[in-house]
Design a protein around this motif. Structure first.
Motif, PDB file in Angstrom:
ATOM      1  N   ARG A 193      30.942 -18.185  31.289  1.00  0.00           N
ATOM      2  CA  ARG A 193      31.333 -16.921  31.948  1.00  0.00           C
ATOM      3  C   ARG A 193      32.435 -16.217  31.159  1.00  0.00           C
ATOM      4  NH1 ARG A 193      30.734 -15.431  37.438  1.00  0.00           N
ATOM      5  NH2 ARG A 193      32.923 -14.867  37.583  1.00  0.00           N
ATOM      6  N   LYS A 194      33.424 -16.991  30.709  1.00  0.00           N
ATOM      7  CA  LYS A 194      34.518 -16.412  29.922  1.00  0.00           C
ATOM      8  C   LYS A 194      33.990 -15.800  28.626  1.00  0.00           C
ATOM      9  CE  LYS A 194      38.220 -19.431  31.644  1.00  0.00           C
ATOM     10  NZ  LYS A 194      39.163 -20.523  31.286  1.00  0.00           N
ATOM     11  N   ALA A 195      33.024 -16.463  28.002  1.00  0.00           N
ATOM     12  CA  ALA A 195      32.442 -15.949  26.761  1.00  0.00           C
ATOM     13  C   ALA A 195      31.681 -14.648  27.015  1.00  0.00           C
ATOM     14  CB  ALA A 195      31.524 -16.996  26.152  1.00  0.00           C
ATOM     15  N   ILE A 196      30.968 -14.591  28.145  1.00  0.00           N
ATOM     16  CA  ILE A 196      30.243 -13.364  28.492  1.00  0.00           C
ATOM     17  C   ILE A 196      31.215 -12.204  28.671  1.00  0.00           C
ATOM     18  CG2 ILE A 196      28.926 -12.237  30.334  1.00  0.00           C
ATOM     19  CD1 ILE A 196      27.513 -14.970  30.765  1.00  0.00           C
ATOM     20  N   ILE A 197      32.274 -12.446  29.454  1.00  0.00           N
ATOM     21  CA  ILE A 197      33.242 -11.378  29.737  1.00  0.00           C
ATOM     22  C   ILE A 197      33.958 -10.938  28.465  1.00  0.00           C
ATOM     23  CG2 ILE A 197      35.388 -10.840  30.981  1.00  0.00           C
ATOM     24  CD1 ILE A 197      34.322 -12.705  33.228  1.00  0.00           C
ATOM     25  N   ALA A 198      34.213 -11.882  27.562  1.00  0.00           N
ATOM     26  CA  ALA A 198      34.871 -11.537  26.301  1.00  0.00           C
ATOM     27  C   ALA A 198      34.038 -10.568  25.468  1.00  0.00           C
ATOM     28  CB  ALA A 198      35.154 -12.808  25.502  1.00  0.00           C
ATOM     29  N   GLY A 199      32.725 -10.558  25.680  1.00  0.00           N
ATOM     30  CA  GLY A 199      31.843  -9.664  24.937  1.00  0.00           C
ATOM     31  C   GLY A 199      31.604  -8.324  25.603  1.00  0.00           C
ATOM     32  N   PRO A 201      33.196  -4.822  26.580  1.00  0.00           N
ATOM     33  CA  PRO A 201      34.372  -4.020  26.237  1.00  0.00           C
ATOM     34  C   PRO A 201      35.259  -3.632  27.413  1.00  0.00           C
ATOM     35  CG  PRO A 201      32.539  -3.319  24.889  1.00  0.00           C
ATOM     36  CD  PRO A 201      31.996  -4.316  25.867  1.00  0.00           C
ATOM     37  N   VAL A 202      34.693  -3.393  28.589  1.00  0.00           N
ATOM     38  CA  VAL A 202      35.545  -3.016  29.720  1.00  0.00           C
ATOM     39  C   VAL A 202      36.277  -4.225  30.307  1.00  0.00           C
ATOM     40  CG1 VAL A 202      34.091  -1.025  30.291  1.00  0.00           C
ATOM     41  CG2 VAL A 202      33.755  -3.197  31.503  1.00  0.00           C
ATOM     42  N   GLY A 203      35.951  -5.429  29.847  1.00  0.00           N
ATOM     43  CA  GLY A 203      36.719  -6.611  30.203  1.00  0.00           C
ATOM     44  C   GLY A 203      36.414  -7.242  31.540  1.00  0.00           C
ATOM     45  N   ARG A 204      35.257  -6.971  32.102  1.00  0.00           N
ATOM     46  CA  ARG A 204      34.898  -7.574  33.394  1.00  0.00           C
ATOM     47  C   ARG A 204      33.399  -7.542  33.571  1.00  0.00           C
ATOM     48  NH1 ARG A 204      33.205  -3.733  37.056  1.00  0.00           N
ATOM     49  NH2 ARG A 204      33.891  -1.575  36.724  1.00  0.00           N
ATOM     50  N   LEU A 205      32.926  -8.300  34.566  1.00  0.00           N
ATOM     51  CA  LEU A 205      31.541  -8.205  34.988  1.00  0.00           C
ATOM     52  C   LEU A 205      31.335  -6.929  35.793  1.00  0.00           C
ATOM     53  CD1 LEU A 205      31.009 -11.882  36.226  1.00  0.00           C
ATOM     54  CD2 LEU A 205      30.232 -10.913  34.052  1.00  0.00           C
ATOM     55  N   GLY A 206      30.111  -6.453  35.826  1.00  0.00           N
ATOM     56  CA  GLY A 206      29.804  -5.316  36.675  1.00  0.00           C
ATOM     57  C   GLY A 206      29.695  -5.723  38.130  1.00  0.00           C
ATOM     58  N   LYS A 207      29.711  -4.744  39.007  1.00  0.00           N
ATOM     59  CA  LYS A 207      29.559  -4.974  40.443  1.00  0.00           C
ATOM     60  C   LYS A 207      28.175  -4.503  40.887  1.00  0.00           C
ATOM     61  CE  LYS A 207      34.496  -4.199  41.250  1.00  0.00           C
ATOM     62  NZ  LYS A 207      35.502  -3.338  41.906  1.00  0.00           N
ATOM     63  N   ALA A 208      27.583  -5.252  41.795  1.00  0.00           N
ATOM     64  CA  ALA A 208      26.255  -4.882  42.292  1.00  0.00           C
ATOM     65  C   ALA A 208      26.262  -3.473  42.878  1.00  0.00           C
ATOM     66  CB  ALA A 208      25.794  -5.891  43.340  1.00  0.00           C
ATOM     67  N   VAL A 230      16.264   6.010  30.865  1.00  0.00           N
ATOM     68  CA  VAL A 230      16.687   4.612  30.882  1.00  0.00           C
ATOM     69  C   VAL A 230      18.207   4.626  30.963  1.00  0.00           C
ATOM     70  CG1 VAL A 230      16.681   2.412  29.659  1.00  0.00           C
ATOM     71  CG2 VAL A 230      14.692   3.936  29.502  1.00  0.00           C
ATOM     72  N   LEU A 231      18.728   4.277  32.134  1.00  0.00           N
ATOM     73  CA  LEU A 231      20.166   4.332  32.373  1.00  0.00           C
ATOM     74  C   LEU A 231      20.776   2.960  32.096  1.00  0.00           C
ATOM     75  CD1 LEU A 231      22.676   5.801  33.348  1.00  0.00           C
ATOM     76  CD2 LEU A 231      21.974   5.312  35.698  1.00  0.00           C
ATOM     77  N   THR A 232      21.647   2.909  31.110  1.00  0.00           N
ATOM     78  CA  THR A 232      22.288   1.666  30.696  1.00  0.00           C
ATOM     79  C   THR A 232      23.632   1.522  31.390  1.00  0.00           C
ATOM     80  OG1 THR A 232      21.190   1.739  28.540  1.00  0.00           O
ATOM     81  CG2 THR A 232      23.190   0.419  28.699  1.00  0.00           C
ATOM     82  N   ILE A 233      23.823   0.410  32.109  1.00  0.00           N
ATOM     83  CA  ILE A 233      25.070   0.164  32.841  1.00  0.00           C
ATOM     84  C   ILE A 233      25.524  -1.244  32.498  1.00  0.00           C
ATOM     85  CG2 ILE A 233      26.218   0.216  35.087  1.00  0.00           C
ATOM     86  CD1 ILE A 233      23.907   1.835  36.176  1.00  0.00           C
ATOM     87  N   ASN A 234      26.306  -1.360  31.414  1.00  0.00           N
ATOM     88  CA  ASN A 234      26.651  -2.701  30.943  1.00  0.00           C
ATOM     89  C   ASN A 234      28.086  -2.832  30.440  1.00  0.00           C
ATOM     90  OD1 ASN A 234      26.739  -1.781  28.213  1.00  0.00           O
ATOM     91  ND2 ASN A 234      24.535  -2.023  28.050  1.00  0.00           N
ATOM     92  N   GLY A 235      28.957  -1.884  30.786  1.00  0.00           N
ATOM     93  CA  GLY A 235      30.354  -1.982  30.389  1.00  0.00           C
ATOM     94  C   GLY A 235      30.587  -1.817  28.906  1.00  0.00           C
ATOM     95  N   GLY A 236      29.611  -1.222  28.205  1.00  0.00           N
ATOM     96  CA  GLY A 236      29.748  -1.007  26.770  1.00  0.00           C
ATOM     97  C   GLY A 236      29.301  -2.181  25.920  1.00  0.00           C
ATOM     98  N   GLN A 237      28.730  -3.213  26.547  1.00  0.00           N
ATOM     99  CA  GLN A 237      28.314  -4.400  25.807  1.00  0.00           C
ATOM    100  C   GLN A 237      27.201  -4.096  24.803  1.00  0.00           C
ATOM    101  OE1 GLN A 237      27.077  -7.641  28.294  1.00  0.00           O
ATOM    102  NE2 GLN A 237      27.140  -9.141  26.640  1.00  0.00           N
ATOM    103  N   TYR A 238      26.311  -3.191  25.186  1.00  0.00           N
ATOM    104  CA  TYR A 238      25.238  -2.776  24.281  1.00  0.00           C
ATOM    105  C   TYR A 238      25.011  -1.296  24.495  1.00  0.00           C
ATOM    106  CZ  TYR A 238      20.717  -2.455  21.937  1.00  0.00           C
ATOM    107  OH  TYR A 238      19.691  -2.101  21.095  1.00  0.00           O
ATOM    108  N   ILE A 239      25.202  -0.506  23.457  1.00  0.00           N
ATOM    109  CA  ILE A 239      25.079   0.944  23.561  1.00  0.00           C
ATOM    110  C   ILE A 239      23.737   1.340  22.962  1.00  0.00           C
ATOM    111  CG2 ILE A 239      26.072   3.175  22.904  1.00  0.00           C
ATOM    112  CD1 ILE A 239      28.807   1.772  22.892  1.00  0.00           C
TER     113      ILE A 239
END
Length: 242
Positions: A193-199, A201-208, A230-239
């Motif tokens: 989980r820590k590794a996922i969050i580190a990747g 950019p906004v520094g957190r998991l998204g909310k449902a 196609v709406l991408t909602i991923n905190g900047g992880q993949y643009i």
């Protein structure tokens, strides 16, 4: 009379948040679930949402289920194809059963659920279809060849169906969530989980609820000029560019 919104996988995680958001927006909501009767009944009682049980990978069950929903509530004008599963494993060790389970639930369900409602939407010249894809359907992911293939297929399905039905007042869009703080992600080991969050950019998991709000907009009358998106909602992880 309220418009009828049908949400697959609608009693847990992102699907539950979507069902609640649409209910709050004034729609009559039918939430579809696969197996947990007790949880579904609690969700229905707490949120005033009708629940129905069937397997979205079963084309016949989908036809019969949609007919049941429409007989009880009225014609479906909003369909949210959210249900999905994972059966992870490296491809060189993946079984046919792992492959088919994910493709059936995550991609075949697009046909099985949408086909029973599309003709009615075309006749009424209005409809909203929102399909849940994934960040991993855009960028790929080790250990998820089956899941990535299915979710990439959802994007192609969305774009083609949007073109076919735009002149009939029907919009078809996809939402690609990144890593969201749901039970599925909560089950991941803490270090992972820590590794996922580190990747992210906004520094957190998204909310449902953040995914649900986007779906509610795409389901609304205000989104009539938005189709094939196609709406991408991923905190900047993949643009992505769509």
């Amino acid at each position: 009379m309220a418009s009828i919104a049908l949400v697959t996988g609608g009693t847990r995680g992102i699907g539950a948040a979507i069902a609640k958001s649409l209910k709050h927006a004034g729609y009559e909501v039918a939430a579809i679930y696969r197996s947990d009767d007790a949880a579904a009944e609690r969700f229905a009682a707490e949120n005033g949402v009708e629940v129905f049980r069937w397997n979205v990978a079963d084309e016949g069950a989908c036809r019969e289920g949609v007919a049941q929903v429409e007989a009880k509530l009225g014609p479906v004008s909003i369909l949210v194809n959210n249900a999905g599963i994972t059966r992870d494993g490296m491809f060189h060790k993946m079984s046919w059963e792992q492959w088919r389970a994910v493709l059936s639930t995550n991609l075949d369900s697009m046909f099985a659920m949408t086909r029973p409602v599309i003709e009615g939407m075309r006749e009424r010249r209005f409809g909203r279809i929102v399909n849940l894809s994934s960040i991993n359907g855009q960028k790929g992911q080790m250990g998820q060849v089956n899941y990535a293939a299915a979710k990439a297929g959802v994007i192609g399905f969305t774009k083609a169906l949007a073109l076919e039905n735009a002149s009939r007042g029907i919009t078809v869009n996809a939402v690609c969530p990144g890593y969201i703080d749901t039970d599925m992600v909560a089950s991941v080991p803490e270090e992972a989980r820590k590794a996922i969050i580190a990747g992210i950019p906004v520094g957190r998991l998204g909310k449902a609820e953040e995914i649900a709000d986007a779906v509610a907009f795409l389901a609304s009358a205000r989104a009539g000029f938005c189709t094939g998106s196609v709406l991408t909602i991923n905190g900047g992880q993949y643009i992505a560019n769509g």
